[in-house]
Design a protein around this motif. Structure first.
Motif, mmCIF file in Angstrom:
data_model
loop_
_atom_site.group_PDB
_atom_site.id
_atom_site.type_symbol
_atom_site.label_atom_id
_atom_site.label_comp_id
_atom_site.label_asym_id
_atom_site.label_seq_id
_atom_site.Cartn_x
_atom_site.Cartn_y
_atom_site.Cartn_z
ATOM 1 N N ASP A 1 11.718 -22.354 10.806
ATOM 2 C CA ASP A 1 10.778 -23.040 11.687
ATOM 3 C C ASP A 1 10.744 -24.540 11.384
ATOM 4 O OD1 ASP A 1 9.044 -23.102 13.799
ATOM 5 O OD2 ASP A 1 7.266 -22.524 12.642
ATOM 6 N N TYR A 2 11.923 -25.124 11.142
ATOM 7 C CA TYR A 2 12.003 -26.525 10.720
ATOM 8 C C TYR A 2 11.499 -27.499 11.783
ATOM 9 C CZ TYR A 2 16.365 -26.202 13.427
ATOM 10 O OH TYR A 2 17.292 -25.987 14.425
ATOM 11 N N LYS A 3 11.435 -27.080 13.037
ATOM 12 C CA LYS A 3 10.908 -27.947 14.082
ATOM 13 C C LYS A 3 9.387 -28.057 14.017
ATOM 14 C CE LYS A 3 14.744 -27.048 17.255
ATOM 15 N NZ LYS A 3 15.149 -26.524 18.585
ATOM 16 N N ASN A 4 8.783 -27.172 13.221
ATOM 17 C CA ASN A 4 7.336 -27.194 13.021
ATOM 18 C C ASN A 4 7.064 -27.406 11.535
ATOM 19 O OD1 ASN A 4 4.544 -26.755 12.976
ATOM 20 N ND2 ASN A 4 4.800 -24.529 12.873
ATOM 21 N N PRO A 5 7.032 -28.661 11.058
ATOM 22 C CA PRO A 5 6.879 -28.925 9.621
ATOM 23 C C PRO A 5 5.584 -28.394 9.028
ATOM 24 C CG PRO A 5 6.567 -30.937 10.906
ATOM 25 C CD PRO A 5 7.104 -29.896 11.842
ATOM 26 N N HIS A 6 4.577 -28.137 9.883
ATOM 27 C CA HIS A 6 3.315 -27.604 9.375
ATOM 28 C C HIS A 6 3.480 -26.191 8.819
ATOM 29 C CE1 HIS A 6 0.944 -30.924 11.058
ATOM 30 N NE2 HIS A 6 1.665 -30.800 12.172
ATOM 31 N N GLY A 7 4.472 -25.467 9.357
ATOM 32 C CA GLY A 7 4.596 -24.057 9.012
ATOM 33 C C GLY A 7 5.025 -23.766 7.591
ATOM 34 N N HIS A 8 6.059 -24.491 7.084
ATOM 35 C CA HIS A 8 6.602 -24.135 5.773
ATOM 36 C C HIS A 8 6.949 -25.317 4.873
ATOM 37 C CE1 HIS A 8 6.950 -19.775 6.523
ATOM 38 N NE2 HIS A 8 7.108 -20.148 7.786
ATOM 39 N N ALA A 9 6.704 -26.548 5.321
ATOM 40 C CA ALA A 9 7.089 -27.719 4.535
ATOM 41 C C ALA A 9 6.386 -27.790 3.185
ATOM 42 C CB ALA A 9 6.825 -29.003 5.326
ATOM 43 N N THR A 10 5.182 -27.237 3.097
ATOM 44 C CA THR A 10 4.425 -27.282 1.837
ATOM 45 C C THR A 10 5.185 -26.607 0.703
ATOM 46 O OG1 THR A 10 2.299 -27.364 2.996
ATOM 47 C CG2 THR A 10 2.249 -26.631 0.723
ATOM 48 N N THR A 11 6.042 -25.668 1.023
ATOM 49 C CA THR A 11 6.819 -24.972 -0.014
ATOM 50 C C THR A 11 7.649 -25.967 -0.819
ATOM 51 O OG1 THR A 11 6.938 -22.979 1.365
ATOM 52 C CG2 THR A 11 8.544 -23.167 -0.434
ATOM 53 N N ASP A 12 8.052 -27.083 -0.220
ATOM 54 C CA ASP A 12 8.856 -28.126 -0.863
ATOM 55 C C ASP A 12 10.199 -27.523 -1.303
ATOM 56 O OD1 ASP A 12 9.937 -30.272 -2.175
ATOM 57 O OD2 ASP A 12 8.481 -30.310 -3.807
ATOM 58 N N TYR A 13 11.110 -27.440 -0.360
ATOM 59 C CA TYR A 13 12.381 -26.771 -0.608
ATOM 60 C C TYR A 13 13.284 -27.538 -1.573
ATOM 61 C CZ TYR A 13 11.227 -23.221 2.791
ATOM 62 O OH TYR A 13 10.623 -22.168 3.433
ATOM 63 N N VAL A 14 13.161 -28.854 -1.609
ATOM 64 C CA VAL A 14 13.911 -29.626 -2.599
ATOM 65 C C VAL A 14 13.403 -29.283 -3.998
ATOM 66 C CG1 VAL A 14 14.451 -31.939 -3.445
ATOM 67 C CG2 VAL A 14 14.403 -31.500 -0.987
ATOM 68 N N GLY A 15 12.096 -29.193 -4.127
ATOM 69 C CA GLY A 15 11.512 -28.789 -5.404
ATOM 70 C C GLY A 15 11.919 -27.385 -5.802
ATOM 71 N N TRP A 16 12.082 -26.514 -4.794
ATOM 72 C CA TRP A 16 12.488 -25.136 -5.074
ATOM 73 C C TRP A 16 13.892 -25.087 -5.659
ATOM 74 C CZ3 TRP A 16 16.148 -21.998 -2.241
ATOM 75 C CH2 TRP A 16 16.162 -20.649 -2.631
ATOM 76 N N ILE A 17 14.788 -25.898 -5.118
ATOM 77 C CA ILE A 17 16.159 -25.938 -5.631
ATOM 78 C C ILE A 17 16.178 -26.463 -7.061
ATOM 79 C CG2 ILE A 17 18.405 -27.079 -5.360
ATOM 80 C CD1 ILE A 17 17.904 -26.984 -2.320
ATOM 81 N N LYS A 18 15.337 -27.457 -7.346
ATOM 82 C CA LYS A 18 15.322 -28.082 -8.670
ATOM 83 C C LYS A 18 14.633 -27.233 -9.736
ATOM 84 C CE LYS A 18 15.399 -32.872 -6.984
ATOM 85 N NZ LYS A 18 14.646 -34.154 -6.921
ATOM 86 N N GLN A 19 13.769 -26.306 -9.323
ATOM 87 C CA GLN A 19 12.979 -25.586 -10.320
ATOM 88 C C GLN A 19 13.768 -24.530 -11.082
ATOM 89 O OE1 GLN A 19 10.226 -23.905 -7.236
ATOM 90 N NE2 GLN A 19 10.242 -22.057 -8.492
ATOM 91 N N GLY A 20 14.994 -24.247 -10.673
ATOM 92 C CA GLY A 20 15.818 -23.286 -11.405
ATOM 93 C C GLY A 20 15.463 -21.853 -11.071
ATOM 94 N N ASN A 21 15.835 -20.943 -11.958
ATOM 95 C CA ASN A 21 15.613 -19.518 -11.677
ATOM 96 C C ASN A 21 14.752 -18.823 -12.725
ATOM 97 O OD1 ASN A 21 17.347 -19.490 -13.836
ATOM 98 N ND2 ASN A 21 18.875 -18.149 -12.890
ATOM 99 N N ASP A 22 14.045 -19.594 -13.553
ATOM 100 C CA ASP A 22 13.302 -18.958 -14.632
ATOM 101 C C ASP A 22 11.847 -19.382 -14.715
ATOM 102 O OD1 ASP A 22 13.768 -21.538 -15.372
ATOM 103 O OD2 ASP A 22 14.466 -21.077 -17.400
#
Length: 298
Positions: free
Chosen positions: A148-169
């Motif tokens: 739903d990238y056309k609607n930033p209100h829906g999921h942007a709070t998750t911070d997907y760049v931060g998700w990639i950087k946080q690793g797997n542990d």
């Protein structure tokens, strides 16, 4: 779709209930606006016997790494989860992506019914990412995007760049919601989770009301690492088309749900123990704000 979590984790407190596969056959067709989506969700959750559940839509496919990671991080000795699986007021957000690649095996005819849907869904297994590495390749090829990238209100709070950087542990804390319209998919404790409000029917506001309720009940939110779900392409439902059309001489379904949601929010605020703001508030200025938990020794 309900994923029961914790069945083989003896250290996690169990909730009462039975683990049955319950299939409800509709005796008659109902109008899209009357579809009892939240009633059915509550029925499904009532049959979960494990400590946690993860409720997703049928068009959301979990990665193969998600469940093993959940079981690993649910163990008491896991330092990355910091005991959040034992906290009844912890909700763990699973990032969601969407597949929109050119290699769509059903692009010419996505509509299906009955057993035909099973054969069509199998075709997507070769293109929809099932692992983190496949997801990265799909994103690089511009075949996968944030849902739903056309609607930033829906999921942007998750911070997907931060998700990639946080690793797997480790689980990354989310201190506030960037918008009131944020509606992630979450792993929650069955016994502590509020029920879905069954006054909400059909399309619209039926899931976000549950998250609003959770915030004012005092839930804390964290982003789960590495595991994810992917939205698989399908035709736009009649209910969604009617929602966006927003037409009719009388008060239509969208107006009814909007009014009901405003009423629901007032009811929850009035009954909440938090007077001004819940523990997970809306970020100041409406900006996404996520905190990164440092590892020990860092």
């Amino acid at each position: 779709v309900i994923f029961s979590i914790g069945a083989k984790q003896p250290d996690l407190p169990k909730c009462h209930g039975q683990a049955d596969l319950y299939v409800a056959k509709a005796m008659r067709e109902v109008e899209p606006e009357s579809y009892p989506v939240n009633k059915l969700r509550n029925m499904a959750i009532s049959h979960v016997k494990t400590s946690h559940y993860f409720l997703i839509d049928i068009d959301m496919w979990p990665s193969t790494e998600l469940y093993p990671l959940i079981k690993k991080m649910a163990k008491p000795e896991s330092t990355g989860s910091r005991g959040l699986f034992m906290d009844p007021l912890a909700a763990l957000i699973v990032p969601v992506f969407t597949y929109e690649g050119k290699e769509d095996p059903n692009a010419n005819k996505r509509y299906c019914s009955g057993f035909d849907c099973k054969s069509k869904s199998k075709k997507y297994k070769s293109v929809v990412p099932s692992s983190y590495d496949q997801l990265k390749r799909c994103i690089i090829k511009r075949g996968c995007f944030v849902f739903d990238y056309k609607n930033p209100h829906g999921h942007a709070t998750t911070d997907y760049v931060g998700w990639i950087k946080q690793g797997n542990d480790r689980i990354r804390d989310l201190s506030c919601f960037g918008t009131r319209r944020y509606e992630p998919y979450v792993i929650v404790r069955k016994c502590a989770s509020p029920k879905f409000d069954e006054r909400f029917t059909g399309y619209g506001k039926n899931k976000i009301q549950h998250l609003y309720h959770m915030r004012w009940e005092g839930f804390k939110f964290g982003v789960f690492p590495r595991g994810f779900i992917t939205h698989v392409p399908h035709p736009i439902s009649k209910a969604k088309e009617m929602w966006h059309a927003n037409s009719g001489s009388k008060m239509n379904h969208r107006e009814k749900m909007d009014r009901l949601y405003a009423q629901f929010c007032d009811e929850i605020k009035e009954s909440s123990a938090f007077e001004k703001s819940p523990p997970t508030p809306i970020c100041k200025g409406g900006h996404v704000k996520a905190t990164h938990q440092k590892k020990k020794g860092a």
